[in-house]
Motif scaffolding. Sequence first.
Motif, PDB file in Angstrom:
ATOM      1  N   THR A 271      63.371  48.509 105.326  1.00 24.16           N
ATOM      2  CA  THR A 271      63.201  47.064 105.245  1.00 24.16           C
ATOM      3  C   THR A 271      61.715  46.733 105.314  1.00 24.16           C
ATOM      4  N   GLU A 272      61.227  45.927 104.321  1.00 22.96           N
ATOM      5  CA  GLU A 272      59.838  45.472 104.292  1.00 22.96           C
ATOM      6  C   GLU A 272      59.822  43.951 104.399  1.00 22.96           C
ATOM      7  N   GLU A 273      58.958  43.391 105.234  1.00 23.23           N
ATOM      8  CA  GLU A 273      58.926  41.967 105.508  1.00 23.23           C
ATOM      9  C   GLU A 273      57.477  41.516 105.665  1.00 23.23           C
ATOM     10  N   THR A 274      57.111  40.378 104.990  1.00 19.29           N
ATOM     11  CA  THR A 274      55.769  39.796 105.089  1.00 19.29           C
ATOM     12  C   THR A 274      55.893  38.391 105.666  1.00 19.29           C
ATOM     13  N   ILE A 275      55.143  38.081 106.727  1.00 17.50           N
ATOM     14  CA  ILE A 275      55.215  36.808 107.447  1.00 17.50           C
ATOM     15  C   ILE A 275      53.843  36.133 107.376  1.00 17.50           C
ATOM     16  N   PHE A 276      53.796  34.848 106.910  1.00 21.52           N
ATOM     17  CA  PHE A 276      52.577  34.049 106.859  1.00 21.52           C
ATOM     18  C   PHE A 276      52.620  32.993 107.963  1.00 21.52           C
ATOM     19  N   ASP A 277      51.474  32.808 108.617  1.00 23.53           N
ATOM     20  CA  ASP A 277      51.359  31.835 109.701  1.00 23.53           C
ATOM     21  C   ASP A 277      50.430  30.708 109.245  1.00 23.53           C
ATOM     22  N   PRO A 278      50.968  29.561 108.868  1.00 24.68           N
ATOM     23  CA  PRO A 278      50.072  28.472 108.381  1.00 24.68           C
ATOM     24  C   PRO A 278      49.229  27.851 109.481  1.00 24.68           C
ATOM     25  N   ASN A 279      49.617  27.951 110.693  1.00 28.32           N
ATOM     26  CA  ASN A 279      48.845  27.366 111.797  1.00 28.32           C
ATOM     27  C   ASN A 279      47.613  28.176 112.142  1.00 28.32           C
ATOM     28  N   SER A 280      47.585  29.388 111.661  1.00 23.83           N
ATOM     29  CA  SER A 280      46.440  30.236 111.950  1.00 23.83           C
ATOM     30  C   SER A 280      45.710  30.488 110.632  1.00 23.83           C
ATOM     31  N   ARG A 281      44.588  29.672 110.375  1.00 22.02           N
ATOM     32  CA  ARG A 281      43.833  29.778 109.134  1.00 22.02           C
ATOM     33  C   ARG A 281      42.339  29.693 109.439  1.00 22.02           C
ATOM     34  N   VAL A 282      41.566  30.278 108.569  1.00 25.26           N
ATOM     35  CA  VAL A 282      40.105  30.329 108.702  1.00 25.26           C
ATOM     36  C   VAL A 282      39.506  30.023 107.333  1.00 25.26           C
ATOM     37  N   GLU A 283      38.416  29.137 107.310  1.00 23.80           N
ATOM     38  CA  GLU A 283      37.735  28.826 106.061  1.00 23.80           C
ATOM     39  C   GLU A 283      37.028  30.059 105.537  1.00 23.80           C
ATOM     40  N   ARG A 284      37.378  30.398 104.333  1.00 23.64           N
ATOM     41  CA  ARG A 284      36.790  31.594 103.731  1.00 23.64           C
ATOM     42  C   ARG A 284      35.575  31.239 102.868  1.00 23.64           C
ATOM     43  N   SER A 285      35.674  30.123 102.051  1.00 24.05           N
ATOM     44  CA  SER A 285      34.549  29.674 101.203  1.00 24.05           C
ATOM     45  C   SER A 285      34.714  28.175 100.902  1.00 24.05           C
ATOM     46  N   VAL A 286      33.551  27.454 100.694  1.00 24.43           N
ATOM     47  CA  VAL A 286      33.514  26.023 100.357  1.00 24.43           C
ATOM     48  C   VAL A 286      32.611  25.837  99.131  1.00 24.43           C
ATOM     49  N   GLN A 287      33.083  25.176  98.092  1.00 26.37           N
ATOM     50  CA  GLN A 287      32.330  24.936  96.858  1.00 26.37           C
ATOM     51  C   GLN A 287      32.283  23.423  96.582  1.00 26.37           C
ATOM     52  N   SER A 288      31.051  22.853  96.489  1.00 30.98           N
ATOM     53  CA  SER A 288      30.861  21.407  96.254  1.00 30.98           C
ATOM     54  C   SER A 288      30.142  21.210  94.902  1.00 30.98           C
ATOM     55  N   VAL A 289      30.611  20.257  94.081  1.00 33.70           N
ATOM     56  CA  VAL A 289      30.025  19.934  92.760  1.00 33.70           C
ATOM     57  C   VAL A 289      29.813  18.404  92.694  1.00 33.70           C
ATOM     58  N   LYS A 290      28.531  17.924  92.412  1.00 32.46           N
ATOM     59  CA  LYS A 290      28.180  16.504  92.264  1.00 32.46           C
ATOM     60  C   LYS A 290      27.603  16.265  90.864  1.00 32.46           C
ATOM     61  N   THR A 291      28.088  15.218  90.148  1.00 30.38           N
ATOM     62  CA  THR A 291      27.635  14.923  88.772  1.00 30.38           C
ATOM     63  C   THR A 291      27.332  13.403  88.658  1.00 30.38           C
ATOM     64  N   ASN A 292      26.101  13.034  88.111  1.00 33.16           N
ATOM     65  CA  ASN A 292      25.701  11.642  87.854  1.00 33.16           C
ATOM     66  C   ASN A 292      25.365  11.513  86.360  1.00 33.16           C
ATOM     67  N   GLU A 293      25.977  10.628  85.634  1.00 31.98           N
ATOM     68  CA  GLU A 293      25.754  10.407  84.200  1.00 31.98           C
ATOM     69  C   GLU A 293      25.513   8.903  83.928  1.00 31.98           C
ATOM     70  N   ALA A 294      24.434   8.597  83.098  1.00 36.03           N
ATOM     71  CA  ALA A 294      24.114   7.204  82.689  1.00 36.03           C
ATOM     72  C   ALA A 294      23.756   7.195  81.190  1.00 36.03           C
ATOM     73  N   SER A 295      24.262   6.280  80.388  1.00 34.63           N
ATOM     74  CA  SER A 295      24.027   6.243  78.939  1.00 34.63           C
ATOM     75  C   SER A 295      23.905   4.774  78.462  1.00 34.63           C
ATOM     76  N   ASN A 296      22.919   4.506  77.513  1.00 36.37           N
ATOM     77  CA  ASN A 296      22.710   3.201  76.887  1.00 36.37           C
ATOM     78  C   ASN A 296      22.802   3.377  75.386  1.00 36.37           C
ATOM     79  N   GLN A 297      23.422   2.490  74.711  1.00 38.48           N
ATOM     80  CA  GLN A 297      23.609   2.579  73.271  1.00 38.48           C
ATOM     81  C   GLN A 297      23.414   1.187  72.665  1.00 38.48           C
ATOM     82  N   LYS A 298      22.461   1.109  71.629  1.00 38.55           N
ATOM     83  CA  LYS A 298      22.146  -0.161  70.959  1.00 38.55           C
ATOM     84  C   LYS A 298      22.190   0.072  69.464  1.00 38.55           C
ATOM     85  N   GLN A 299      22.753  -0.854  68.672  1.00 35.51           N
ATOM     86  CA  GLN A 299      22.946  -0.672  67.235  1.00 35.51           C
ATOM     87  C   GLN A 299      22.584  -2.001  66.519  1.00 35.51           C
ATOM     88  N   ALA A 300      21.677  -1.863  65.475  1.00 35.86           N
ATOM     89  CA  ALA A 300      21.289  -3.041  64.663  1.00 35.86           C
ATOM     90  C   ALA A 300      22.142  -3.094  63.415  1.00 35.86           C
TER      91      ALA A 300
END
Length: 548
Positions: A271-300
């Motif tokens: 018999t093989e059995e795997t048990i996960f404990d959600p109450n016991s967790r540790v941060e392994r890695s954190v990845q943050s991404v920030k994006t700012n975009e501005a555009s102007n368009q004029k047509q004659a």
Amino acid sequence: MPEQIQSIIANLKSFGVRRLALMGGIAALVMAVIGIASVYLNRPAYETLYVGLERSDVNQIGLVLADAGIGFDVGSDGTSVLVPAGTTAQARMLLAEKGLPTSANAGYELFDNVGSLGLTSFMQQITRVRALEGEIARTIQSISGVKAARVHIVMSERANFRRDEQQPSASVVIRYAGNDAEKSAMSIRHLVAAAVPGLSADKVTVLDSNGNLLAAGDDPSNTSAARTLGVEQTVEAQIGDNIRRALTPYLGPDNFRASVKADVNTDTRQTEETIFDPNSRVERSVQSVKTNEASNQKQASTPTSVEQNLPETQTTSTEGPQSTSQNDRKEEITNYEINSKKIATVSNGYTVNKMSIAVVVNQDRLKTILGKDATPDQIAKRVADIQKMVASATGFDDKRGDIIDVSAVEFINGLDGEPIDQPGILASIGTYTGTLINAGAFIVVVFLVAFFGLKPMAAALTASAKPAAIAGPSFDDVQRSLPTPDAPVAAITADTLPGARAGATPLDDLRQKIRPAPQERLARMVDLNEERTAQILRKWAAAPEAVG
């Protein structure tokens, strides 16, 4: 001192010193003959321990056996040793501890007599195999019940033009005394397999001296069926032992019988059995991404008119639509390590699926416990109590489907377990044949010695106790020889004496030698009996008067 003893002493003194010495010598000789015959005829039967020994080995074996208190005898040829029947195994084990005999060229002693000059590799290999066979045979003979053993080994050999290597094999022939030859055969197979390199137990064949196959092929003890059967027997024996321990103090060992049948599952489970404990967790890695975009368009745009179609005419453009956009985006990804546990269980034991128990109790024993006036209801209640006791002792489980039955019955007198086959008369006689022959021979020797020794001695002593000299004539003989009143005195002659016959007799010889006078015979008569002699003389004196 009692009169009987005094009479015995007086009789012995009457024999004289010479006769007493003769009696003592004959009695000592008879006792010596009986003692020697008893020792010779009642000595134990011997069986051969070793044959073909050298003188030095015979001497060393004799010293070892004498120190151990084991009787032994040496054969007439001086090369064999015999020990009492039944001590062969003990003697061989004792001698094996001492490394004896050394002259039995069956083991590694073969290399002591092999010279290195001119010895080929083939001869060395053959000598090695012979030595190994001899050593294994010695070890097998040390097993209890094995009287003799012979081992043949075929070693592995790989030829130049052969793809597969030949596996080693062995065959063993034993002479066994007992009923457990099959069990010893299985042990011998594993012994030989462990002693030969590369040899497996299923390649060893064991036979007995009668040609019966004891073990060959695969080992039946390693099969799943044999293992299941062995586990069932072990479980049943353990449960039966628990029942005996529980009921023996109460009923006695001979007042109940228990039978247990267990259904055992010996399948291997993983018999093989795997048990996960959600109450016991540790941060392994954190990845943050920030994006700012501005555009102007004029047509004659140029207006649509007739002037556009006239040559060399410039049109004035006017402002068209205008657009402005601004976008801000922020993204954050966090990876967590969750605690997990893996369990792998391998079960190689057994599980009891179902159990059936039957117990029979001696009804007379229950009546003895409850009293003579016990009613059937009381007996049934006591049987129910015994059933509860058995259920508690055996681990009875109703949910598992176990069955238990306890009954009170009348036991047959004299039945104690399974009947034992008693040996027959012929078997018993055959077992004690040697003892009976020795006892019969001893009785015959004692009878012959008593008949031809004691009886003639007693007759000779009885004859010697009588007077050797010839006694004289008795009083009646002398009285008859004297003259009577009717016969004249002058008629008394030698012929009137008793015993006068035509031939020579001892009495005639006595008369010729002695020839006493009449006066002496008369004096002898007076000495013998005075009163009777006086009567005879009165008759003689009165005889003439009666005649006149």
